[in-house]
Design an enzyme around this catalytic site. Structure first.
Site, PDB file in Angstrom:
ATOM      1  N   HIS A   1      25.131 -40.669  48.681  1.00 48.04           N
ATOM      2  CA  HIS A   1      24.176 -40.703  47.434  1.00 48.04           C
ATOM      3  C   HIS A   1      24.411 -39.471  46.446  1.00 48.04           C
ATOM      4  CE1 HIS A   1      21.783 -38.106  50.154  1.00 48.04           C
ATOM      5  NE2 HIS A   1      21.382 -37.635  49.095  1.00 48.04           N
TER       6      HIS A   1
ATOM      7  N   GLY B   1      18.691 -30.984  48.050  1.00 46.22           N
ATOM      8  CA  GLY B   1      19.838 -30.032  47.927  1.00 46.22           C
ATOM      9  C   GLY B   1      20.613 -29.796  49.404  1.00 46.22           C
TER      10      GLY B   1
ATOM     11  N   SER C   1      21.135 -32.448  51.051  1.00 45.08           N
ATOM     12  CA  SER C   1      21.977 -33.583  51.424  1.00 45.08           C
ATOM     13  C   SER C   1      23.473 -33.342  51.527  1.00 45.08           C
ATOM     14  CB  SER C   1      21.702 -34.712  50.084  1.00 45.08           C
ATOM     15  OG  SER C   1      20.525 -35.341  50.091  1.00 45.08           O
TER      16      SER C   1
ATOM     17  N   SER D   1      21.104 -37.319  55.319  1.00 44.25           N
ATOM     18  CA  SER D   1      20.940 -38.496  54.091  1.00 44.25           C
ATOM     19  C   SER D   1      19.671 -37.908  53.517  1.00 44.25           C
ATOM     20  CB  SER D   1      20.952 -39.700  54.826  1.00 44.25           C
ATOM     21  OG  SER D   1      20.603 -40.721  53.984  1.00 44.25           O
TER      22      SER D   1
END
Length: 378
Positions: free
Chosen positions: A186, A292, A294, A309
């Protein structure tokens, strides 16, 4: 800024404010001196006392029409010094002088400074460059410089198209694209371009989100794979393998927003629904994270586990899910960078309990209800 100057430069608040004012003035004075002194100009700097100094090869007294500086007359102009520095560069290349670590124009000294492992190496370069004895100086340093953050390290920040920030998962090498790292899918917002560390940028090459949440980024020039994960205490944890830990095992996460947090693995094969779509086959943990983080690393001992995630809550509370690393490696075809050995990190020692007869241990109480998951933590 004031707090940092007080701490690192040993200045009072008043002295720090005076220095900041001098630094602002020096910018204007430097511009005037460069234009008006022309070929005679020999540099502008702030000395140890905080005084602005302007140097030239000829006296210039009131040429600048500016107050608050001292004039210095020196032998070499900035153009002369730049030419000498270029001669040193050519000499280092000609001699393949690996013992010479650095060289630069030392404006206050009006000469070339050479940093080397020994004085003899610097002298050979200076002689090859044709430098006069008073045109250079040497600084002997035993430690060779290395690039900071030149290596790809799990948990470090990278920026996507100047619009958002994520964290590195793990260094990995791709059979087609070469060196890079795995991170969250993502985080790929469509532009594909990333920047970070000392590298010259990078490029998303493979990604999947939703459904799963993985990506592989090709590193730009200046980055190299490493088995390191940032522990955010000035140390690294090194990755020995990607052996998957069991439910209940300890696990730690590294991310560029919140740093290093630890917890346990609660479940595998987790389904999760984000506003952007659903994911399957994820692993749930009691470790917290925030936007951040992620893409950042999950590691159990020295075994890499997964890629951050999303989840719910804010640190130090909350919960998260991660993309299992082995699935991400399988999907991308990348090979994890490891040390091949066990390294210190988050460790736990377990002693077996004495055997009980007749019955098994009672199951743990059920977990309290949790809030619905938040969006991915990009």
């Amino acid at each position: 800024m004031l707090a940092a100057m007080e701490t690192d430069l040993g200045l009072t608040t008043e002295a720090a404010l005076e220095r900041l004012a001098a630094e602002d003035a020096a910018v204007e004075i430097e511009h005037l001196a460069t234009v008006r002194l022309g070929a005679d100009y020999a540099g502008t700097w702030i000395d140890a006392d905080g005084q602005i100094v302007v140097a030239a090869t000829e006296p210039f007294a009131t040429t600048l029409d500016a107050a608050g500086y001292e004039a210095a007359v020196v032998e070499r102009s900035t153009a002369d010094l730049s030419a000498l520095a270029a001669d040193v560069t050519a000499a280092v290349e000609a001699l393949a002088a690996e013992e010479v670590y650095s060289w630069y124009v030392d404006l206050p000294a009006n000469r070339i400074a050479i940093v080397a492992s020994d004085a003899e190496a610097a002298e050979r370069v200076a002689e090859e460059a044709g430098l006069d004895a008073d045109a250079w100086s040497v600084s002997v340093e035993a430690e060779q410089p290395i690039p900071y953050q030149g290596s790809i390290r799990g948990g470090d920040a990278y920026n996507i198209a100047g619009q958002s920030r994520c964290s590195v998962g793990f260094s990995a090498t791709h059979p087609t694209y070469g060196q890079g790292f795995v991170t969250a899918g993502h985080c790929d917002i469509g532009s594909g371009q990333i920047t970070g560390g000392t590298g010259a940028g990078g490029q998303f090459r493979l990604s999947q989100f939703p459904g799963e949440d993985w990506a592989w980024v090709q590193a730009g020039t200046g980055w190299q794979v490493s088995p390191n994960v940032n522990r955010y205490d000035n140390t690294n944890v090194q990755v020995a393998n990607a052996t998957e830990a069991v439910v209940g095992a300890s696990v730690c996460r590294s991310g560029s927003t919140t740093g290093w947090y630890c917890g346990v693995i609660e479940a595998k094969g987790v389904q999760i629904s984000y506003p952007e779509g659903s994911l399957s086959g994820m692993t749930r943990t009691t470790v917290c994270a925030e936007p951040g983080d992620s893409g950042g690393s999950y590691i159990s001992g020295s075994s890499a586990q997964g890629i951050t995630s999303g989840g719910a809550g804010t640190c130090p509370s909350g919960w998260t899910v991660f993309e299992p690393l082995n699935r991400a490696l399988q999907r991308t075809g990348a090979t994890l960078t490891t040390t091949g050995g066990t390294q210190p990190g988050f460790t736990m020692s377990v002693s077996p309990a004495p055997p009980r007869s007749g019955r098994a241990s009672p199951p743990p109480p059920p977990s309290p209800p949790r809030r619905p998951p938040a969006a991915p933590s990009r």
